[in-house]
Design a protein around this motif. Structure first.
Motif, PDB file in Angstrom:
ATOM      1  N   SER A   1       0.843  -1.080  -0.035  1.00  0.00           N
ATOM      2  CA  SER A   1       0.022  -0.058  -0.228  1.00  0.00           C
ATOM      3  C   SER A   1       0.834   1.192  -0.073  1.00  0.00           C
ATOM      4  O   SER A   1       0.846   2.373  -0.899  1.00  0.00           O
ATOM      5  CB  SER A   1      -0.925  -0.109   1.117  1.00  0.00           C
ATOM      6  N   THR A   2       1.883   1.235   1.025  1.00  0.00           N
ATOM      7  CA  THR A   2       2.898   2.477   0.946  1.00  0.00           C
ATOM      8  C   THR A   2       3.237   2.645  -0.533  1.00  0.00           C
ATOM      9  O   THR A   2       3.574   3.713  -0.856  1.00  0.00           O
ATOM     10  CB  THR A   2       3.786   2.061   1.917  1.00  0.00           C
ATOM     11  N   TYR A   3       3.982   1.457  -1.066  1.00  0.00           N
ATOM     12  CA  TYR A   3       4.560   1.613  -2.202  1.00  0.00           C
ATOM     13  C   TYR A   3       3.715   2.073  -3.347  1.00  0.00           C
ATOM     14  O   TYR A   3       4.061   2.766  -4.055  1.00  0.00           O
ATOM     15  CB  TYR A   3       5.199   0.302  -2.663  1.00  0.00           C
ATOM     16  N   SER A   4       2.618   1.645  -3.294  1.00  0.00           N
ATOM     17  CA  SER A   4       1.429   2.238  -4.371  1.00  0.00           C
ATOM     18  C   SER A   4       1.236   3.438  -4.244  1.00  0.00           C
ATOM     19  O   SER A   4       1.145   4.410  -5.211  1.00  0.00           O
ATOM     20  CB  SER A   4       0.236   1.322  -4.280  1.00  0.00           C
ATOM     21  N   ASN A   5       1.054   4.039  -2.906  1.00  0.00           N
ATOM     22  CA  ASN A   5       0.772   5.432  -2.682  1.00  0.00           C
ATOM     23  C   ASN A   5       1.935   6.263  -3.284  1.00  0.00           C
ATOM     24  O   ASN A   5       1.644   7.428  -3.850  1.00  0.00           O
ATOM     25  CB  ASN A   5       0.370   5.854  -1.327  1.00  0.00           C
ATOM     26  N   GLU A   6       2.950   5.788  -2.824  1.00  0.00           N
ATOM     27  CA  GLU A   6       4.323   6.606  -3.369  1.00  0.00           C
ATOM     28  C   GLU A   6       4.376   6.719  -4.681  1.00  0.00           C
ATOM     29  O   GLU A   6       4.732   7.501  -5.361  1.00  0.00           O
ATOM     30  CB  GLU A   6       5.658   5.817  -2.651  1.00  0.00           C
ATOM     31  N   ALA A   7       4.091   5.588  -5.474  1.00  0.00           N
ATOM     32  CA  ALA A   7       4.313   5.594  -6.819  1.00  0.00           C
ATOM     33  C   ALA A   7       3.048   6.605  -7.565  1.00  0.00           C
ATOM     34  O   ALA A   7       3.395   7.388  -8.275  1.00  0.00           O
ATOM     35  CB  ALA A   7       3.987   4.070  -7.269  1.00  0.00           C
ATOM     36  N   ARG A   8       1.948   6.629  -7.067  1.00  0.00           N
ATOM     37  CA  ARG A   8       0.933   7.378  -7.430  1.00  0.00           C
ATOM     38  C   ARG A   8       1.439   8.855  -7.250  1.00  0.00           C
ATOM     39  O   ARG A   8       1.181   9.759  -8.093  1.00  0.00           O
ATOM     40  CB  ARG A   8      -0.354   7.105  -6.862  1.00  0.00           C
ATOM     41  N   GLU A   9       1.816   9.253  -6.019  1.00  0.00           N
ATOM     42  CA  GLU A   9       2.234  10.780  -5.799  1.00  0.00           C
ATOM     43  C   GLU A   9       3.603  11.078  -6.657  1.00  0.00           C
ATOM     44  O   GLU A   9       3.487  12.236  -7.249  1.00  0.00           O
ATOM     45  CB  GLU A   9       2.613  10.674  -4.350  1.00  0.00           C
ATOM     46  N   ARG A  10       4.342  10.098  -7.018  1.00  0.00           N
ATOM     47  CA  ARG A  10       5.623  10.410  -7.697  1.00  0.00           C
ATOM     48  C   ARG A  10       4.971  10.590  -9.405  1.00  0.00           C
ATOM     49  O   ARG A  10       5.547  11.622  -9.843  1.00  0.00           O
ATOM     50  CB  ARG A  10       6.553   9.384  -7.810  1.00  0.00           C
ATOM     51  N   PHE A  11       4.015   9.919  -9.662  1.00  0.00           N
ATOM     52  CA  PHE A  11       3.641  10.075 -10.755  1.00  0.00           C
ATOM     53  C   PHE A  11       2.565  11.468 -11.136  1.00  0.00           C
ATOM     54  O   PHE A  11       2.891  12.092 -12.076  1.00  0.00           O
ATOM     55  CB  PHE A  11       2.492   9.018 -11.365  1.00  0.00           C
ATOM     56  N   ALA A  12       2.117  11.801  -9.999  1.00  0.00           N
ATOM     57  CA  ALA A  12       1.253  13.151  -9.870  1.00  0.00           C
ATOM     58  C   ALA A  12       2.359  14.133  -9.836  1.00  0.00           C
ATOM     59  O   ALA A  12       2.110  15.138 -10.912  1.00  0.00           O
ATOM     60  CB  ALA A  12       0.223  13.084  -8.903  1.00  0.00           C
ATOM     61  N   LEU A  13       3.344  14.053  -9.024  1.00  0.00           N
ATOM     62  CA  LEU A  13       4.282  15.139  -9.026  1.00  0.00           C
ATOM     63  C   LEU A  13       4.976  15.323 -10.487  1.00  0.00           C
ATOM     64  O   LEU A  13       5.161  16.313 -11.078  1.00  0.00           O
ATOM     65  CB  LEU A  13       5.289  14.900  -8.166  1.00  0.00           C
ATOM     66  N   LYS A  14       5.452  14.043 -11.032  1.00  0.00           N
ATOM     67  CA  LYS A  14       5.980  14.121 -12.496  1.00  0.00           C
ATOM     68  C   LYS A  14       5.068  14.963 -13.477  1.00  0.00           C
ATOM     69  O   LYS A  14       5.329  15.910 -14.261  1.00  0.00           O
ATOM     70  CB  LYS A  14       6.330  12.917 -13.014  1.00  0.00           C
ATOM     71  N   GLU A  15       3.567  14.726 -13.542  1.00  0.00           N
ATOM     72  CA  GLU A  15       2.777  15.314 -14.248  1.00  0.00           C
ATOM     73  C   GLU A  15       2.657  16.750 -13.938  1.00  0.00           C
ATOM     74  O   GLU A  15       2.713  17.838 -15.030  1.00  0.00           O
ATOM     75  CB  GLU A  15       1.293  14.652 -14.174  1.00  0.00           C
ATOM     76  N   GLN A  16       2.678  17.169 -12.792  1.00  0.00           N
ATOM     77  CA  GLN A  16       2.478  18.815 -12.682  1.00  0.00           C
ATOM     78  C   GLN A  16       3.830  19.208 -12.815  1.00  0.00           C
ATOM     79  O   GLN A  16       3.690  20.467 -13.454  1.00  0.00           O
ATOM     80  CB  GLN A  16       2.699  18.826 -11.078  1.00  0.00           C
ATOM     81  N   ILE A  17       4.847  18.576 -12.868  1.00  0.00           N
ATOM     82  CA  ILE A  17       6.349  19.382 -13.426  1.00  0.00           C
ATOM     83  C   ILE A  17       6.310  19.450 -14.700  1.00  0.00           C
ATOM     84  O   ILE A  17       6.693  20.593 -15.595  1.00  0.00           O
ATOM     85  CB  ILE A  17       7.525  18.525 -12.865  1.00  0.00           C
ATOM     86  N   SER A  18       5.846  18.477 -15.623  1.00  0.00           N
ATOM     87  CA  SER A  18       5.525  18.400 -16.930  1.00  0.00           C
ATOM     88  C   SER A  18       4.693  19.569 -17.413  1.00  0.00           C
ATOM     89  O   SER A  18       5.105  20.457 -18.361  1.00  0.00           O
ATOM     90  CB  SER A  18       5.084  17.144 -17.484  1.00  0.00           C
ATOM     91  N   ARG A  19       3.659  19.918 -16.687  1.00  0.00           N
ATOM     92  CA  ARG A  19       2.707  21.135 -17.070  1.00  0.00           C
ATOM     93  C   ARG A  19       3.414  22.261 -16.924  1.00  0.00           C
ATOM     94  O   ARG A  19       3.382  23.071 -17.530  1.00  0.00           O
ATOM     95  CB  ARG A  19       1.320  20.762 -16.292  1.00  0.00           C
ATOM     96  N   LEU A  20       4.269  22.505 -15.876  1.00  0.00           N
ATOM     97  CA  LEU A  20       4.817  23.587 -15.524  1.00  0.00           C
ATOM     98  C   LEU A  20       5.884  23.718 -16.557  1.00  0.00           C
ATOM     99  O   LEU A  20       6.045  24.946 -16.932  1.00  0.00           O
ATOM    100  CB  LEU A  20       5.657  23.293 -14.056  1.00  0.00           C
TER     101      LEU A  20
END
Length: 208
Positions: A1-20
């Protein structure tokens, strides 16, 4: 569960950085396009100057259609159409005509130049451009137009404060030359101060 949440957060952060990153590129491209357009398109420069003039008029406290009018059209005795950028109404049926003039090409090149010889040459070109604006405005002879109740002088509005200061600092004779041709050179700061004075005059007039 921790690994999955971390992966989702990392992916969301990557998407935000790409948009920026994309937004930053777009802002940079837009700024570059605007700079190129303003430097290369005199019509666009004129439109931009009129926008700055409109902002100054809005900040003055005067009312559009009452104490000032924009894009007023009048025909001279020779049949030529004149369209001053703004007319400031004064009490006792008098007007102040404001004509916006933009000189950016030589000024921008002067700011970017590094060699002293280039800066000197571009400074002279910038001052010459301002002098040409003075002569061109003088030839319009707004003060002689039949439908206007203008004072004996008109305002030449330079929307770029730094360009205005650079020209008059290195050639103070521009002021006297313009005044001899019944023209007063103004920048956003000096025009706003004048318009605030006009607004005070109108307020006093309405109180009376």
């Amino acid at each position: 569960s921790t690994y999955s949440n971390e992966a989702r957060e990392r992916f969301a952060l990557k998407e935000q950085i790409s948009r920026l990153e994309g937004l930053n590129r777009q802002i940079s491209d837009d700024a570059g396009n605007l700079a190129r357009a303003l430097k290369g398109d005199k019509k666009l420069q004129g439109n931009w100057g009129e926008v700055i003039l409109a902002r100054v008029l809005e900040e003055s406290g005067l009312r559009a259609g009452h104490e000032y009018i924009t894009q007023f059209s009048v025909v001279s005795d020779e049949g030529k159409r004149r369209i001053p950028d703004a007319i400031i109404r004064l009490p006792e049926n008098r007007d102040i005509i404001v004509d916006s003039k933009v000189s950016l090409n030589d000024y921008v090149a002067y700011c970017a130049a590094e060699e002293p010889a280039d800066r000197e040459r571009l400074l002279k070109a910038h001052i010459l451009a301002v002098r040409n604006h003075i002569n061109g405005l003088s030839e319009k002879r707004y003060e002689d137009l039949p439908e206007l109740r203008t004072l004996d002088f008109v305002f030449l509005f330079m929307p770029v404060e730094a360009a205005f200061m650079l020209a008059v600092e290195h050639d103070p004779s521009l002021f006297s030359e313009a005044f001899n041709k019944k023209i007063v050179i103004v920048s956003p700061t000096t025009l706003l101060a004048t318009l605030r004075t006009v607004e005070s005059i109108w307020r006093y007039e309405r109180q009376n």
